[in-house]
Scaffold this active site. Structure first.
Site, PDB file in Angstrom:
ATOM      1  N   GLY A 137       4.408   2.453 -13.090  1.00 57.25           N
ATOM      2  CA  GLY A 137       5.524   3.285 -13.041  1.00 57.25           C
ATOM      3  C   GLY A 137       5.354   4.676 -12.960  1.00 57.25           C
ATOM      4  N   LYS A 173       1.149 -13.711 -12.661  1.00 58.25           N
ATOM      5  CA  LYS A 173       0.482 -12.361 -12.628  1.00 58.25           C
ATOM      6  C   LYS A 173       0.200 -12.200 -14.407  1.00 58.25           C
ATOM      7  CE  LYS A 173       1.543  -7.352 -12.344  1.00 58.25           C
ATOM      8  NZ  LYS A 173       2.671  -6.371 -12.138  1.00 58.25           N
ATOM      9  N   ASN A 205       6.664  -1.857  -7.367  1.00 56.45           N
ATOM     10  CA  ASN A 205       8.094  -2.159  -8.072  1.00 56.45           C
ATOM     11  C   ASN A 205       8.668  -0.778  -7.999  1.00 56.45           C
ATOM     12  OD1 ASN A 205       9.425  -4.100 -10.574  1.00 56.45           O
ATOM     13  ND2 ASN A 205      10.583  -2.448  -9.612  1.00 56.45           N
ATOM     14  N   THR A 206       8.231   0.128  -8.935  1.00 59.04           N
ATOM     15  CA  THR A 206       8.946   1.568  -9.127  1.00 59.04           C
ATOM     16  C   THR A 206       8.914   2.329  -7.738  1.00 59.04           C
ATOM     17  OG1 THR A 206       8.038   1.261 -11.511  1.00 59.04           O
ATOM     18  CG2 THR A 206       9.185   3.122 -10.654  1.00 59.04           C
ATOM     19  N   ALA A 226       0.405  -1.490  -8.880  1.00 61.87           N
ATOM     20  CA  ALA A 226       0.774  -0.365 -10.040  1.00 61.87           C
ATOM     21  C   ALA A 226       0.226   0.979  -9.617  1.00 61.87           C
ATOM     22  CB  ALA A 226       0.314  -0.396 -11.530  1.00 61.87           C
ATOM     23  N   GLY A 227       1.504   2.204  -9.660  1.00 64.93           N
ATOM     24  CA  GLY A 227       0.894   3.388  -9.254  1.00 64.93           C
ATOM     25  C   GLY A 227       1.591   3.839  -8.069  1.00 64.93           C
TER      26      GLY A 227
END
Lengths: 66, 260
Positions: free
Chosen positions: B160, B99, B208-209, B186-187
């Site tokens: 994040g 990645k 992830n977050t 992301a996001g």
């Protein structure tokens, strides 16, 4: 001779192999990979590849990330 | 028929790829991985602590017979650092998957497009299966595809941030023009963000977050699994056309109290 490991200078015996350096540092070879002067040192070469004066060595592992 | 996602030579059953960062504990992380249904997991690469090199690494918490590992180059601000990080990851993990992240700015964590293109070119030439994190920019995505990347990973919103899909129109354009899988990376902050992204037609999500920072991460992992599936199915089903005015679902004939 003086080398740099992960950004910090340290002394290392002349003619040391990477495997000997790892042993001295107490690092288990299975969880890490190494680069010398921006080139990867293959796992199979760690036992016989010798460290030279001034080498910049990076030792990495996998950590949490996204 | 199984809805399998192909990324280069790899096949994924789940369209949700999850991370290993920011979890309250390793136990919670492992439970989230299990609950998410993912079969690919991201890790980061960092220097070992020379003063305390013992202890476990992230690899001790991932069952590699169950999950493919996708190492990232997060934290790299130059193509040179990203290329070396990718090569170290390949040596450590015995995978050609990477990645690719070349970050342009610490506050936004937006990708440096020029650096990403440069690193992608070098890594593709070096035999990597490259999955680049990139802005929601159709041109940059197309250029990465032309370089030989196995997928493109436009951001939904800053890493994040949990802001959801900020520019759904760009994501749609990217998907319409892409010849490789599009993975929104992301996001994504909650289940509706995941469903919306998948309804746009993208091939997968990487998050992830959104899971790790939920009050109950395991429950959110379950929600994200269902949302990803729901969005995918809705996309494949083809949504109804939107209309401005009502259109009754029940017959308008034979109403009581009306003349025959």
């Amino acid at each position: 001779m003086t080398i740099s490991v992960n950004g910090a200078e340290r002394e290392c015996a002349e003619g040391s192999t990477f495997a000997e350096l790892l042993g001295e540092l107490g690092i288990d070879v299975r969880g890490i990979a190494i680069a010398r002067n921006d080139e990867v040192v293959r796992r199979a070469d760690l036992g016989h590849e010798r460290i030279a004066q001034g080498d910049r060595i990076e030792i990495i592992k996998a950590v949490a990330g996204g | 028929m199984a809805d399998v996602l192909k990324i280069g030579p790899y096949e994924l059953k789940s369209r949700l790829i999850v991370g290993t960062g920011k979890y309250p504990s390793m136990d919670v992380m492992q439970a989230c991985h299990d609950a998410s249904g993912a079969d690919m997991i991201t890790v980061a690469i960092r220097r070992i602590n020379i003063d305390d090199p013992t202890g476990k690494t992230m690899l001790d918490f991932i069952d590699r017979s169950r999950y493919a590992i996708l190492p990232n180059t997060a934290g790299c601000y130059t193509a040179k650092d990203a290329i070396l990080t990718a090569r170290l990851a390949r040596e450590l993990l015995e995978t050609d998957l990477i990645k690719l992240e070349v970050i342009g700015d610490q506050q936004t964590l937006y990708p440096d497009t020029r650096g990403t293109l440069e690193a992608a070119e070098a890594l593709v030439a070096d035999g990597f299966t490259v999955l680049p994190y990139i802005g929601d920019d159709p041109i940059a995505c197309k250029q990465l595809e032309e370089i030989g990347c196995a997928a493109v990973m436009p951001l939904a919103a800053p890493i994040g941030s949990g802001l959801g899909v900020c520019n759904p129109y760009s994501i749609r354009i990217i998907k319409e023009r892409a010849g490789v899988p599009v993975i929104v990376d992301a996001g994504v902050g909650t289940a509706s963000d995941a469903a919306l992204a998948m309804e746009l037609g993208v091939d997968a999500l990487l998050m992830n977050t959104g899971i790790a920072a939920a009050t109950d991460p395991v429950r959110m992992a379950i929600a994200m699994k269902h949302a990803t599936l729901a969005g995918r199915e809705a996309f494949l089903a083809g949504r109804m056309e939107k209309r401005l005015y009502a259109n009754a679902s029940s017959p308008m004939r034979d109403l009581i109290g009306t003349p025959k």
